[in-house]
Design a protein around this motif. Structure first.
Motif, PDB file in Angstrom:
ATOM      1  N   PRO A  45      69.835  28.194  46.978  1.00 35.02           N
ATOM      2  CA  PRO A  45      70.988  29.098  47.105  1.00 35.02           C
ATOM      3  C   PRO A  45      72.271  28.419  47.596  1.00 35.02           C
ATOM      4  O   PRO A  45      73.370  28.840  47.251  1.00 35.02           O
ATOM      5  CB  PRO A  45      70.515  30.141  48.120  1.00 35.02           C
ATOM      6  N   ASP A  46      72.129  27.344  48.370  1.00 35.29           N
ATOM      7  CA  ASP A  46      73.314  26.661  48.904  1.00 35.29           C
ATOM      8  C   ASP A  46      73.877  25.609  47.940  1.00 35.29           C
ATOM      9  O   ASP A  46      74.817  24.894  48.272  1.00 35.29           O
ATOM     10  CB  ASP A  46      73.012  26.025  50.259  1.00 35.29           C
ATOM     11  N   GLY A  47      73.285  25.510  46.739  1.00 37.38           N
ATOM     12  CA  GLY A  47      73.773  24.555  45.750  1.00 37.38           C
ATOM     13  C   GLY A  47      73.078  23.206  45.782  1.00 37.38           C
ATOM     14  O   GLY A  47      73.329  22.361  44.937  1.00 37.38           O
ATOM     15  N   SER A  48      72.214  22.988  46.763  1.00 38.52           N
ATOM     16  CA  SER A  48      71.448  21.754  46.816  1.00 38.52           C
ATOM     17  C   SER A  48      70.236  21.874  45.891  1.00 38.52           C
ATOM     18  O   SER A  48      70.022  22.924  45.273  1.00 38.52           O
ATOM     19  CB  SER A  48      71.007  21.467  48.259  1.00 38.52           C
ATOM     20  N   TYR A  49      69.470  20.822  45.798  1.00 35.99           N
ATOM     21  CA  TYR A  49      68.311  20.814  44.893  1.00 35.99           C
ATOM     22  C   TYR A  49      67.058  20.437  45.649  1.00 35.99           C
ATOM     23  O   TYR A  49      67.103  19.701  46.622  1.00 35.99           O
ATOM     24  CB  TYR A  49      68.515  19.812  43.761  1.00 35.99           C
ATOM     25  N   SER A  50      65.926  20.935  45.150  1.00 39.98           N
ATOM     26  CA  SER A  50      64.609  20.559  45.664  1.00 39.98           C
ATOM     27  C   SER A  50      63.744  20.188  44.477  1.00 39.98           C
ATOM     28  O   SER A  50      63.945  20.673  43.361  1.00 39.98           O
ATOM     29  CB  SER A  50      63.949  21.728  46.407  1.00 39.98           C
ATOM     30  N   ILE A  51      62.771  19.328  44.741  1.00 38.53           N
ATOM     31  CA  ILE A  51      61.763  19.002  43.731  1.00 38.53           C
ATOM     32  C   ILE A  51      60.499  19.735  44.142  1.00 38.53           C
ATOM     33  O   ILE A  51      59.998  19.551  45.254  1.00 38.53           O
ATOM     34  CB  ILE A  51      61.538  17.490  43.634  1.00 38.53           C
ATOM     35  N   VAL A  52      60.014  20.591  43.268  1.00 40.18           N
ATOM     36  CA  VAL A  52      58.841  21.405  43.559  1.00 40.18           C
ATOM     37  C   VAL A  52      57.766  21.146  42.518  1.00 40.18           C
ATOM     38  O   VAL A  52      58.041  20.768  41.394  1.00 40.18           O
ATOM     39  CB  VAL A  52      59.187  22.915  43.595  1.00 40.18           C
ATOM     40  N   LYS A  53      56.540  21.349  42.918  1.00 43.84           N
ATOM     41  CA  LYS A  53      55.404  21.176  41.997  1.00 43.84           C
ATOM     42  C   LYS A  53      55.024  22.490  41.407  1.00 43.84           C
ATOM     43  O   LYS A  53      55.252  23.522  41.892  1.00 43.84           O
ATOM     44  CB  LYS A  53      54.223  20.581  42.749  1.00 43.84           C
TER      45      LYS A  53
END
Length: 53
Positions: A45-53
Motif C-alpha cells: 500500500p505504501d508503494g514499496s514492493y515485497s517478494i512473496v511465495k
C-alpha cells in the motif's frame, strides 16, 4: 565486507544515470531477485514492493 562491496557496486552502476534509468535498473534487480527466490512481486500500500511465495 561483502555487503559493502555490493553497495559500492550498485552506487557506481547508478551514480551517473537519470532517474528513469535508475528506476529501470532497480526494477530489473527486483525481477531477478524474485526469480532467484522463486517468488512473486507484490506492491504494498505504501508503494514499496515485497517478494512473496
Amino acid at each position: 565486507m561483502e555487503v559493502w562491496e555490493w553497495k559500492d557496486e550498485v552506487y557506481n552502476d547508478v551514480k551517473d544515470l537519470r532517474f528513469k534509468e535508475k528506476q529501470e535498473y532497480y526494477a530489473k534487480g527486483l525481477k531477478e531477485a524474485a526469480k532467484i527466490l522463486e517468488g512473486n512481486i507484490k506492491t504494498n500500500p505504501d508503494g514499496s514492493y515485497s517478494i512473496v511465495k
